[in-house]
Every structure is written in C-alpha cells, then in structure tokens.
Design an enzyme around this catalytic site. Structure first.
Site, PDB file in Angstrom:
ATOM      1  CG  ASP A 166      45.344  50.610  39.413  1.00  0.00           C
ATOM      2  OD1 ASP A 166      45.837  50.636  40.549  1.00  0.00           O
ATOM      3  OD2 ASP A 166      45.457  49.622  38.648  1.00  0.00           O
ATOM      4  CB  ILE A 167      47.574  49.658  34.579  1.00  0.00           C
ATOM      5  CG1 ILE A 167      47.753  49.359  33.110  1.00  0.00           C
ATOM      6  CG2 ILE A 167      47.892  48.433  35.426  1.00  0.00           C
ATOM      7  CD1 ILE A 167      49.198  49.067  32.707  1.00  0.00           C
ATOM      8  CG  ASN A 173      46.278  47.287  49.156  1.00  0.00           C
ATOM      9  OD1 ASN A 173      45.288  47.237  49.884  1.00  0.00           O
ATOM     10  ND2 ASN A 173      46.194  47.193  47.837  1.00  0.00           N
ATOM     11  N   GLY A 188      48.046  42.714  50.105  1.00  0.00           N
ATOM     12  CA  GLY A 188      47.832  43.024  48.697  1.00  0.00           C
ATOM     13  C   GLY A 188      48.785  44.048  48.122  1.00  0.00           C
ATOM     14  CD  GLN A 189      53.015  48.151  50.081  1.00  0.00           C
ATOM     15  OE1 GLN A 189      52.988  47.769  51.252  1.00  0.00           O
ATOM     16  NE2 GLN A 189      53.630  49.253  49.707  1.00  0.00           N
ATOM     17  CG  HIS A 217      50.581  52.891  45.816  1.00  0.00           C
ATOM     18  ND1 HIS A 217      51.671  52.124  46.172  1.00  0.00           N
ATOM     19  CD2 HIS A 217      49.566  52.032  45.609  1.00  0.00           C
ATOM     20  CE1 HIS A 217      51.326  50.849  46.161  1.00  0.00           C
ATOM     21  NE2 HIS A 217      50.054  50.760  45.833  1.00  0.00           N
ATOM     22  CG  HIS A 257      44.781  51.500  45.608  1.00  0.00           C
ATOM     23  ND1 HIS A 257      44.848  50.841  44.396  1.00  0.00           N
ATOM     24  CD2 HIS A 257      45.811  51.020  46.345  1.00  0.00           C
ATOM     25  CE1 HIS A 257      45.865  50.000  44.405  1.00  0.00           C
ATOM     26  NE2 HIS A 257      46.473  50.076  45.586  1.00  0.00           N
TER      27      HIS A 257
HETATM   28  P1  5GP Z   1      49.262  47.698  45.371  1.00  0.00           P
HETATM   29  O1  5GP Z   1      48.882  46.293  44.955  1.00  0.00           O
HETATM   30  O2  5GP Z   1      50.751  47.806  45.615  1.00  0.00           O
HETATM   31  O3  5GP Z   1      48.432  48.270  46.467  1.00  0.00           O
HETATM   32  O4  5GP Z   1      48.908  48.610  44.110  1.00  0.00           O
HETATM   33  C1  5GP Z   1      49.677  48.667  42.963  1.00  0.00           C
HETATM   34  C2  5GP Z   1      48.768  49.134  41.865  1.00  0.00           C
HETATM   35  O5  5GP Z   1      49.563  49.619  40.802  1.00  0.00           O
HETATM   36  C3  5GP Z   1      47.860  48.028  41.287  1.00  0.00           C
HETATM   37  O6  5GP Z   1      46.489  48.379  41.458  1.00  0.00           O
HETATM   38  C4  5GP Z   1      48.263  47.977  39.794  1.00  0.00           C
HETATM   39  O7  5GP Z   1      47.164  47.767  38.936  1.00  0.00           O
HETATM   40  C5  5GP Z   1      48.923  49.341  39.595  1.00  0.00           C
HETATM   41  N1  5GP Z   1      49.966  49.340  38.568  1.00  0.00           N
HETATM   42  C6  5GP Z   1      51.021  48.479  38.486  1.00  0.00           C
HETATM   43  N2  5GP Z   1      51.775  48.774  37.403  1.00  0.00           N
HETATM   44  C7  5GP Z   1      51.196  49.861  36.827  1.00  0.00           C
HETATM   45  C8  5GP Z   1      51.527  50.632  35.669  1.00  0.00           C
HETATM   46  O8  5GP Z   1      52.509  50.403  34.961  1.00  0.00           O
HETATM   47  N3  5GP Z   1      50.702  51.668  35.357  1.00  0.00           N
HETATM   48  C9  5GP Z   1      49.613  51.971  36.114  1.00  0.00           C
HETATM   49  N4  5GP Z   1      48.865  53.005  35.714  1.00  0.00           N
HETATM   50  N5  5GP Z   1      49.268  51.262  37.214  1.00  0.00           N
HETATM   51  C10 5GP Z   1      50.057  50.216  37.561  1.00  0.00           C
END
Ligand code: 5GP
Length: 115
Positions: free
Chosen positions: A31-32, A87, A93-94, A100, A102
């Site tokens: 994760d970034i 999420n 929080g999605q 995906h 985590h």
């Molecule tokens: P969500 O909030 O949808 O559950 O998770 C999305 C996740 O994707 C977040 O934790 C965010 O840091 C990660 N993310 C978003 N853009 C990128 C990216 O360009 N590269 C990587 N490695 N992670 C990303």
C-alpha cells in the site's frame, strides 16, 4: 466505458508499485500509505467486482484465493498472523471500487490497527 481503476493501472504496469505476489488471477503489492509494518493490498486482476459482497456472490473461489495468498504473504513477511480487511462502501472507508483486501501484519499494535 469507465476509466480503468488505479489498481488496473498497476496491473498493466502503467503505475509503479512494489509487487510482492502475482498469479493468473491476483496481484499483491505494498500500500502506498501503509498503516502497519506490513500493509499489502491483494487485488483480483478483474475489476468486475466492486467489493467483497459482489466477489463472494460472483466468484467465491477467487475470494478463497485472496485468503490463501494472505496467509502465504503473512507467513513470508509477518509471523503468520494477520488482519484481513475489506472496506465496503465510502462510509466504511472504501476509496477504490475495485475489490481489494488489506493485509495488515508485522507486529500490530493498537495504534497501527486502530482497535
Ligand atoms: P480503500 O480505502 O479503498 O479500502 O483502499 C484503497 C487503498 O489503496 C488505500 O489504502 C491507498 O493507500 C491505496 N492506494 C491508492 N492509490 C494507490 C497507488 O497508486 N499505489 C498503491 N500502492 N496504493 C494505492
């Protein structure tokens, strides 16, 4: 047709990522913005499913593959123990609507996992 998701762009190598696993149907990368010492995203290559509910209904075998890869990565990068989080919905929080998981691990504490 809608734009490819950020994860599809990672799968297509249009956006760089630290990839830790790739199979025919899945990819996993760091994760970034990591929230734990180990924080990987495990992502189906298809963006057909927006969330875990759709994935479980449409392809439960693919969901099981996510869980199997989570255990393998936790064995390799953590201590075999992990938290797996999906999420589901913006208020939960999605932010990316391409399903995906985590994978969080590597010495979780209250401050790294929130609760
Ligand atoms: P969500 O909030 O949808 O559950 O998770 C999305 C996740 O994707 C977040 O934790 C965010 O840091 C990660 N993310 C978003 N853009 C990128 C990216 O360009 N590269 C990587 N490695 N992670 C990303």
């Amino acid at each position: 047709m809608s734009e490819p998701s950020v994860f599809s762009r990672i799968i297509a190598r249009e956006i760089p990522a630290l990839i830790v696993r790739e199979t025919d149907r899945l990819i996993a990368f760091k994760d970034i913005a990591p929230k734990a010492p180990v924080h990987f995203l495990i992502v189906p290559k298809t963006e057909q499913y927006a969330n875990i509910t759709e994935l479980a209904a449409g392809d439960p075998g693919l969901l099981a593959e996510i869980v199997a890869v989570a255990q393998e990565l936790a064995d390799e990068y953590s201590n075999g123990q992990y938290r797996l989080l999906f999420n589901t919905g913006p208020e939960a929080g999605q932010t990316v609507f391409h399903v995906h998981a985590h994978l969080l691990g590597g010495g979780l504490t209250e401050s790294t996992i929130g609760f």
